[in-house]
Design a protein around this motif. Structure first.
Motif, PDB file in Angstrom:
ATOM      1  N   PHE A   1      39.501  30.873  26.406  1.00  0.00           N
ATOM      2  CA  PHE A   1      40.303  31.707  25.115  1.00  0.00           C
ATOM      3  C   PHE A   1      39.311  31.888  24.098  1.00  0.00           C
ATOM      4  O   PHE A   1      39.381  33.053  23.533  1.00  0.00           O
ATOM      5  CB  PHE A   1      41.641  30.866  24.894  1.00  0.00           C
ATOM      6  N   VAL A   2      38.631  30.954  23.733  1.00  0.00           N
ATOM      7  CA  VAL A   2      37.666  31.137  22.530  1.00  0.00           C
ATOM      8  C   VAL A   2      36.614  32.244  22.730  1.00  0.00           C
ATOM      9  O   VAL A   2      36.399  33.210  22.240  1.00  0.00           O
ATOM     10  CB  VAL A   2      37.232  29.792  22.035  1.00  0.00           C
ATOM     11  N   ALA A   3      36.131  31.988  24.071  1.00  0.00           N
ATOM     12  CA  ALA A   3      35.461  33.135  24.568  1.00  0.00           C
ATOM     13  C   ALA A   3      35.673  34.598  24.452  1.00  0.00           C
ATOM     14  O   ALA A   3      35.278  35.475  24.233  1.00  0.00           O
ATOM     15  CB  ALA A   3      34.611  32.653  26.000  1.00  0.00           C
ATOM     16  N   GLY A   4      36.964  34.604  25.065  1.00  0.00           N
ATOM     17  CA  GLY A   4      37.727  35.889  25.127  1.00  0.00           C
ATOM     18  C   GLY A   4      38.047  36.392  23.704  1.00  0.00           C
ATOM     19  O   GLY A   4      37.737  37.902  23.498  1.00  0.00           O
ATOM     20  N   VAL A   5      38.393  35.638  22.936  1.00  0.00           N
ATOM     21  CA  VAL A   5      38.785  36.136  21.648  1.00  0.00           C
ATOM     22  C   VAL A   5      37.409  36.498  20.702  1.00  0.00           C
ATOM     23  O   VAL A   5      37.403  37.648  20.000  1.00  0.00           O
ATOM     24  CB  VAL A   5      39.573  35.342  20.731  1.00  0.00           C
TER      25      VAL A   5
ATOM     26  N   LEU B   1      32.872  36.004  30.591  1.00  0.00           N
ATOM     27  CA  LEU B   1      32.783  34.269  30.533  1.00  0.00           C
ATOM     28  C   LEU B   1      34.443  33.954  30.357  1.00  0.00           C
ATOM     29  O   LEU B   1      34.647  33.106  31.196  1.00  0.00           O
ATOM     30  CB  LEU B   1      32.149  33.746  29.440  1.00  0.00           C
ATOM     31  N   GLY B   2      35.070  34.553  29.643  1.00  0.00           N
ATOM     32  CA  GLY B   2      36.574  34.188  29.301  1.00  0.00           C
ATOM     33  C   GLY B   2      37.235  34.556  30.478  1.00  0.00           C
ATOM     34  O   GLY B   2      37.978  33.822  31.059  1.00  0.00           O
ATOM     35  N   LEU B   3      36.854  35.749  31.315  1.00  0.00           N
ATOM     36  CA  LEU B   3      37.624  36.080  32.494  1.00  0.00           C
ATOM     37  C   LEU B   3      37.206  34.956  33.571  1.00  0.00           C
ATOM     38  O   LEU B   3      37.993  34.381  34.286  1.00  0.00           O
ATOM     39  CB  LEU B   3      37.341  37.376  32.790  1.00  0.00           C
ATOM     40  N   VAL B   4      36.091  34.905  33.752  1.00  0.00           N
ATOM     41  CA  VAL B   4      35.704  34.011  34.748  1.00  0.00           C
ATOM     42  C   VAL B   4      36.245  32.380  34.420  1.00  0.00           C
ATOM     43  O   VAL B   4      36.574  31.847  35.370  1.00  0.00           O
ATOM     44  CB  VAL B   4      34.097  33.969  35.048  1.00  0.00           C
ATOM     45  N   LEU B   5      36.057  31.757  33.316  1.00  0.00           N
ATOM     46  CA  LEU B   5      36.446  30.569  33.108  1.00  0.00           C
ATOM     47  C   LEU B   5      38.107  30.672  33.185  1.00  0.00           C
ATOM     48  O   LEU B   5      38.649  29.672  33.801  1.00  0.00           O
ATOM     49  CB  LEU B   5      36.183  30.336  31.801  1.00  0.00           C
ATOM     50  N   THR B   6      38.782  31.540  33.110  1.00  0.00           N
ATOM     51  CA  THR B   6      40.329  31.574  33.488  1.00  0.00           C
ATOM     52  C   THR B   6      40.492  31.511  34.691  1.00  0.00           C
ATOM     53  O   THR B   6      41.443  30.861  35.221  1.00  0.00           O
ATOM     54  CB  THR B   6      41.062  33.057  32.549  1.00  0.00           C
ATOM     55  N   LEU B   7      39.779  32.123  35.486  1.00  0.00           N
ATOM     56  CA  LEU B   7      39.938  32.152  37.033  1.00  0.00           C
ATOM     57  C   LEU B   7      39.585  31.012  37.792  1.00  0.00           C
ATOM     58  O   LEU B   7      40.382  30.321  38.316  1.00  0.00           O
ATOM     59  CB  LEU B   7      38.980  33.445  37.476  1.00  0.00           C
ATOM     60  N   PHE B   8      38.436  30.296  36.996  1.00  0.00           N
ATOM     61  CA  PHE B   8      38.158  29.022  37.610  1.00  0.00           C
ATOM     62  C   PHE B   8      39.024  27.795  37.163  1.00  0.00           C
ATOM     63  O   PHE B   8      39.159  26.903  38.002  1.00  0.00           O
ATOM     64  CB  PHE B   8      36.733  28.550  37.103  1.00  0.00           C
TER      65      PHE B   8
END
Length: 66
Positions: A13-17, A48-55
């Protein structure tokens, strides 16, 4: 939901924002170098936010018992 999954969602979330904020700063960027820097950093943080969300979602679904 386990603590590591919650932490991963938080970091995502922080990376996406942060990525969205940098991409929005493209409207006010003045020089070519600033535009390039905001575009690269914003895209990488959004990815990074998208990939971390998927993981995190995968880790959460794998940790549940059927």
């Amino acid at each position: 939901m386990t603590t590591p999954v919650l932490i991963m969602y938080g970091v995502a979330f922080v990376a996406g924002v942060a990525g969205a904020a940098l991409l929005l700063r493209l409207r006010t960027a003045g020089s070519e170098a600033a535009i390039y820097g905001y575009r690269i950093a914003g895209t990488m943080l959004a990815a990074l936010g998208l990939v971390l969300t998927l993981f995190a979602t995968a880790q959460w679904s794998w940790s549940q018992t059927p």
